[in-house]
Write a protein that holds these residues in place. Structure first.
Motif, short mmCIF file in Angstrom:
data_model
loop_
_atom_site.label_atom_id
_atom_site.label_comp_id
_atom_site.label_asym_id
_atom_site.label_seq_id
_atom_site.Cartn_x
_atom_site.Cartn_y
_atom_site.Cartn_z
N PHE A 256 0.81 -1.22 0.00
CA PHE A 256 0.00 0.00 0.00
C PHE A 256 0.84 1.27 0.00
N GLY A 257 2.05 1.20 -0.54
CA GLY A 257 2.93 2.37 -0.57
C GLY A 257 3.87 2.42 0.62
N GLY A 496 0.57 -8.90 -3.42
CA GLY A 496 -0.76 -9.48 -3.26
C GLY A 496 -1.65 -9.16 -4.46
N HIS A 497 -1.09 -8.44 -5.43
CA HIS A 497 -1.92 -7.99 -6.56
C HIS A 497 -2.07 -9.02 -7.66
N GLY A 498 -1.35 -10.13 -7.57
CA GLY A 498 -1.53 -11.16 -8.60
C GLY A 498 -0.71 -10.97 -9.86
N THR A 534 6.67 -1.28 -7.74
CA THR A 534 5.21 -1.34 -7.81
C THR A 534 4.61 -0.31 -6.87
N THR A 540 1.17 -2.38 -14.37
CA THR A 540 0.60 -2.98 -15.57
C THR A 540 0.86 -2.09 -16.78
N CYS A 641 -10.75 1.13 -16.55
CA CYS A 641 -9.30 0.99 -16.44
C CYS A 641 -8.74 0.49 -17.77
N VAL A 650 -9.04 -7.55 -11.34
CA VAL A 650 -9.48 -6.15 -11.30
C VAL A 650 -10.64 -5.99 -10.31
N VAL A 714 -4.11 -0.67 -21.61
CA VAL A 714 -4.51 -0.71 -20.19
C VAL A 714 -4.33 0.64 -19.51
N LYS A 715 -5.09 0.84 -18.46
CA LYS A 715 -4.85 1.92 -17.50
C LYS A 715 -4.66 1.24 -16.15
N GLY A 716 -3.95 1.88 -15.24
CA GLY A 716 -3.78 1.30 -13.90
C GLY A 716 -5.09 1.34 -13.15
N MET A 717 -5.18 0.56 -12.11
CA MET A 717 -6.44 0.60 -11.35
C MET A 717 -6.29 0.18 -9.88
N GLU A 719 -5.48 1.61 -7.30
CA GLU A 719 -5.88 2.58 -6.27
C GLU A 719 -7.29 3.11 -6.47
N1 MCN Z 1 -4.91 -5.15 -13.90
C1 MCN Z 1 -5.58 -5.73 -14.95
N2 MCN Z 1 -6.06 -4.93 -15.97
C2 MCN Z 1 -5.90 -3.58 -15.94
C3 MCN Z 1 -5.22 -2.97 -14.86
C4 MCN Z 1 -4.73 -3.79 -13.84
O1 MCN Z 1 -5.76 -6.94 -14.97
N3 MCN Z 1 -6.37 -2.81 -16.93
C5 MCN Z 1 -4.34 -5.98 -12.83
C6 MCN Z 1 -2.83 -5.92 -12.84
O2 MCN Z 1 -2.21 -6.69 -13.78
C7 MCN Z 1 -2.45 -6.21 -11.41
C8 MCN Z 1 -3.59 -5.49 -10.65
O3 MCN Z 1 -4.69 -5.45 -11.56
O4 MCN Z 1 -2.45 -7.58 -11.16
C9 MCN Z 1 -3.20 -4.04 -10.23
O5 MCN Z 1 -2.57 -3.44 -11.30
P1 MCN Z 1 -2.09 -1.91 -11.42
O6 MCN Z 1 -3.25 -1.02 -11.46
O7 MCN Z 1 -1.10 -1.87 -12.52
O8 MCN Z 1 -1.36 -1.60 -10.05
P2 MCN Z 1 0.04 -2.16 -9.53
O9 MCN Z 1 0.16 -3.58 -9.89
O10 MCN Z 1 1.12 -1.22 -9.86
O11 MCN Z 1 -0.24 -2.12 -7.96
C10 MCN Z 1 -0.10 -0.96 -7.21
C11 MCN Z 1 -1.40 -0.55 -6.57
C12 MCN Z 1 -1.10 0.35 -5.48
S1 MCN Z 1 -0.31 1.80 -5.87
C13 MCN Z 1 -1.37 0.01 -4.17
S2 MCN Z 1 -0.97 1.08 -2.92
C14 MCN Z 1 -1.97 -1.25 -3.85
C15 MCN Z 1 -2.69 -1.85 -4.97
O12 MCN Z 1 -2.14 -1.70 -6.14
N4 MCN Z 1 -1.46 -2.03 -2.90
C16 MCN Z 1 -1.94 -3.32 -2.79
N5 MCN Z 1 -3.32 -3.00 -4.72
C17 MCN Z 1 -2.91 -3.82 -3.71
N6 MCN Z 1 -3.37 -5.08 -3.60
C18 MCN Z 1 -2.88 -5.89 -2.64
N7 MCN Z 1 -3.37 -7.15 -2.55
N8 MCN Z 1 -1.91 -5.49 -1.79
C19 MCN Z 1 -1.43 -4.22 -1.83
O13 MCN Z 1 -0.48 -3.85 -1.00
#
Ligand code: MCN
Length: 766
Positions: A256-257, A496-498, A534, A540, A641, A650, A714-717, A719
């Motif tokens: 979580f940062g 934990g994000h997979g 991360t 992503t 996203c 997601v 993709v977009k991040g998601m 948070e």
């Molecule tokens: N994903 C996807 N399709 C998309 C976007 C994302 O399938 N269009 C999937 C990704 O591949 C990834 C997950 O969703 O498995 C999150 O992706 P992304 O948005 O890229 O974020 P990050 O992987 O960079 O994770 C960081 C983000 C942040 S900043 C915090 S804080 C956070 C979070 O993710 N901390 C977490 N989720 C968390 N989840 C868990 N279990 N534990 C944390 O500490």
């Protein structure tokens, strides 16, 4: 058909079997022969001179090897904590970053600050001996409150930070905002707090450091969110070159940062490992976590939104006080950067102006926490929009419709200078209104009223920046071995994000091979790969996109190799499903065949800008007017996203984020006694954690617009959930009690706080 592949593609995560059967390896699971154990002696008061530290009794305790103090930290030169407020502030001024020896010397400035490190043959001997370290203090006045810290005459925390003001910044156009506000038909004003909370991942911090005197190399087993940022910060703090800092970690139980940065404890353990010649291990307790892991949020914001006669937004001004605790920790720059980037929210507001003041207080340092400013800005903007709707008597959905950035205006340049890529806000809103049956709310409210409950509905429409990171580029290495297994090397790190599933899926899809044939290796010890850790929901968009590019590169290089083998031109080679072939040759070559003699590797890279996930959440609550207790009775989320890699992940990310936001809304709160400055919430006995029943079954739908920033669309998601849930849940509660005259509530919305507010309006007397 490969049943494993089809099984995984239905959404289940490949890492779960390991993680839920207890087969994970976390930081505290690592042990090395001959290791010693460290225990930190910590300040029990918020602000004091350290007159003397007497370790003689501790040193005499059986099993104790050494006691290190602030003098050792200063002698090592480990005194300049890296921080991230490195951009110029108001009038081009630099942040005033105080020194922070990794063990406090001369002064302590928050409860929990490490003063001494006891190193012993066992963890219990170290802990017992820590009680014998005698510290003589001379107490100084506490400065726990960020606004009071800035008042004239406030006690000074650092000699070199006058007025406790570490940094000031501004953005936007003050004159334009003033002029537009003067013309406004209506101005809505508010002051809200984005409360100080503790991110509280499941896994406590832990660190085991070994030192090799021959090579001068330090080896760490530590919690982390990726190696690159941590390694760089550790090097900045200690002046040990990055290539002498080697990290090895497997599983991480949440970040979580809070697990990104270098912490002083890790550096103090380096001193101990070098001096004793033995590896030293430290595992944090939960109380230490509450006191010393960076806190999150902790922003106070005053805002004013100017509207014309038709409810169109003319201008907005925000003034922030960003409490950063006792020192500038790495990370909290997001509270300024990310809040400026998305200041306009999802609305076309022609004039914006914002100011930031960063006080230092006698409290735990504040860093990035899931969203790092994104939830804070969404919270204040959505609150002010909802309040404006109530004040001018307009449906909050209609007020949004009138003010959305229209789809045709993308890419949209905001008045604070950022460029939003794309979104379909009106379409998203209508989808959410239908999903949440916005139109049918009055009937549900009447039903609740008949049952003695106050029902409220809330809406939030939010956008955030994800993707762009600090690394010069993101690199990913793919290696094929002669079993055909494709190993994906990254410097991102799942907590934990997979990522093992989603990054695996990206590579498997691009190569047309089963997911079981792809293996993810994150942050291999000593890795030289460049890339972002991360955080900021950028993995992503960044590393994930490069996984795709790396697979393409592997096919390209494999094509050249296959052409030689098959005695054809590269242009005559076709690749599909793990096999190279040619109409000119009867033979085919599998990926494994490329690696007959030795494994084949490619490194691909990419540098991407920001993507802008967005969403509309609608929540309904029932408040019991007699107790102030709130029940969340419905929660709908429509999110964009971009292209989704794995729908189940997601959805899970969204769910986790929503509930994490709900925790902050309904109870999580780090509180300091205003007089003594002592923390009043330092364990789960006095710090609320959200439980499974807090939020009902979340109904989610996707409303994707494809990003062109990433080759995957993709977009991040990661948070998004908490960015949207904090404002929507607060909005729903305020909507529930507004008929009683309550117009303002600050988090946490505990039963007592809501009950108090109802009582104070005088409309409800028991
Ligand atoms: N994903 C996807 N399709 C998309 C976007 C994302 O399938 N269009 C999937 C990704 O591949 C990834 C997950 O969703 O498995 C999150 O992706 P992304 O948005 O890229 O974020 P990050 O992987 O960079 O994770 C960081 C983000 C942040 S900043 C915090 S804080 C956070 C979070 O993710 N901390 C977490 N989720 C968390 N989840 C868990 N279990 N534990 C944390 O500490």
């Amino acid at each position: 058909m490969d049943t494993h592949a089809s099984h995984h593609h239905d959404g289940s995560r490949v890492e779960d079997f390991r993680l839920i059967t207890g087969a994970g390896t976390y930081a505290a699971d690592w042990n090395v022969p001959g290791q010693l154990y460290g225990y930190f002696v910590r300040a029990d008061r918020p602000h004091a001179d350290i007159v003397a530290v007497d370790a003689s009794n501790a040193l005499a305790h059986p099993g104790v090897k050494h006691v290190f103090t602030g003098d050792d930290a200063v002698r090592a030169g480990y005194t300049e904590m890296p921080h991230s407020l490195t951009f110029p502030g108001k009038n081009g001024e630099k942040a005033r970053a105080p020194r922070r020896p990794v063990l406090a010397q001369k002064k302590v400035r928050f409860v929990g600050e490490a003063i001494a490190l006891v190193v012993a043959e066992s963890a219990s001997a170290a802990q017992d001996a820590a009680d014998l370290v005698a510290i003589e203090y001379r107490d100084l006045p506490a400065v726990p409150h960020p606004e009071r810290a800035l008042e004239p005459g406030a006690a000074q925390l650092h000699d070199d930070v006058p007025g406790n003001l570490a940094f000031e910044a501004e953005a936007g156009d003050a004159r334009a905002v003033e002029a537009a506000t003067a013309q406004a038909a209506h101005v809505t004003r508010l002051k809200v707090e984005s409360t100080r909370v503790s991110p509280s991942p499941m896994e406590p911090r832990a660190c085991l450091v070994s030192y090799d005197a021959q090579s001068g190399e330090y080896r760490f087993h530590v919690v982390m969110q990726g190696v690159t940022t941590l390694r760089k910060m550790m090097s900045q703090y200690t002046h040990v070159p990055e290539d002498k800092l080697v990290f090895e970690a497997r599983d991480v139980g949440g970040g979580f940062g809070q697990r990104t940065p270098a912490y002083p404890e890790y550096c103090a353990l380096m001193i101990a490992a070098k001096e004793t010649g033995r590896p030293v291990k430290w595992v944090s307790s939960r109380v230490e976590a509450f006191l010393t892991d960076n806190h999150g949020r902790a922003n106070i914001i005053e805002g004013a939104l100017a509207l014309d006669r038709d409810g169109r937004f003319l201008a907005m001004r925000l003034d922030w006080v960003n409490d950063m605790g006792a020192y500038l920790a790495p990370g909290a720059m997001g509270h300024i950067r990310n809040t400026t980037t998305c200041m306009t929210g999802v609305y076309a507001i022609p004039a914006l102006y914002t100011t930031y003041r960063v006080p230092l207080t006698s409290t735990t340092p504040v860093g990035a926490y899931r969203g790092a400013g994104r939830p804070d800005i969404a919270y204040v903007v959505e609150r002010i929009v909802n309040q404006a709707a109530a004040e001018i008597g307009m449906d909050p959905a209609e007020l949004r419709r009138r003010n959305f950035i229209p789809p045709s205006a993308f890419p949209y340049k905001t008045a604070t200078g950022s460029v939003y890529e794309n979104a379909d806000l009106p379409g998203m809103l209508e989808q959410a209104l239908a999903l949440g049956d916005w139109a049918g709310f009055a009937k549900r409210r009447a039903e609740s009223e008949a049952a003695g409950k106050l029902r409220g509905i809330g809406i939030s429409t939010v956008i955030e920046a994800t993707g762009a990171g600090n690394a010069p580029k993101d690199e990913v290495e793919l290696t094929v071995d002669n079993s055909g297994t494709v190993t994906v090397g990254t410097v991102a790190k799942t907590q934990g994000h997979g990522h093992e599933t989603t990054f695996g899926q990206i590579v498997a899809r691009a190569l047309g091979i089963p997911l079981t044939q792809v293996k993810l290796v994150q942050c291999a010890p000593g890795t030289k790969l460049l890339g972002n850790h991360t955080g900021g929901s950028r993995s992503t968009v960044g590393a994930g996109s490069v996984c795709h590019l790396a697979a393409q590169k592997l096919i390209q290089e494999g094509t050249a190799m296959a052409a030689l083998e098959l005695h054809v031109e590269p242009s005559q080679v076709r690749y599909a499903n793990g096999e190279f072939g040619s109409s000119e040759s009867p033979r085919t070559l599998k990926l494994a065949d490329l690696a007959n003699t030795k494994p084949v590797s490619v490194i691909a890279d990419g540098k991407f800008g920001s993507t802008f996930p967005n969403g509309c959440h609608i929540a309904e609550v029932e408040v019991d007017p007699d107790t102030g207790g709130t029940e969340v009775v419905a929660y709908c989320a429509v999110d964009d996203c971009g292209v989704v890699i794995n729908h189940a992940i997601v959805e899970g990310q969204l769910h986790g984020g929503v509930v994490q936001g709900a925790g902050q809304v309904f109870g999580e709160h780090i509180v300091y006694d205003p007089e003594s400055g002592q923390p009043l919430s330092a364990s789960f006995m006095d710090y609320y954690m959200p439980r499974a029943g807090l939020v009902p079954e979340l109904r989610g739908e996707e409303h994707p617009t494809t990003s062109k920033v990433s080759p995957l669309g993709v977009k991040g998601m990661g948070e998004s959930g908490c960015t949207a849930s904090i404002p929507v849940l607060v909005a729903a509660v305020i909507d529930a009690v507004r008929p009683l005259g309550v117009v303002h509530l600050d988090m946490p919305l505990t039963p007592s706080r809501v009950w108090q507010a109802i009582r104070e309006t005088g409309q409800r007397k028991s």
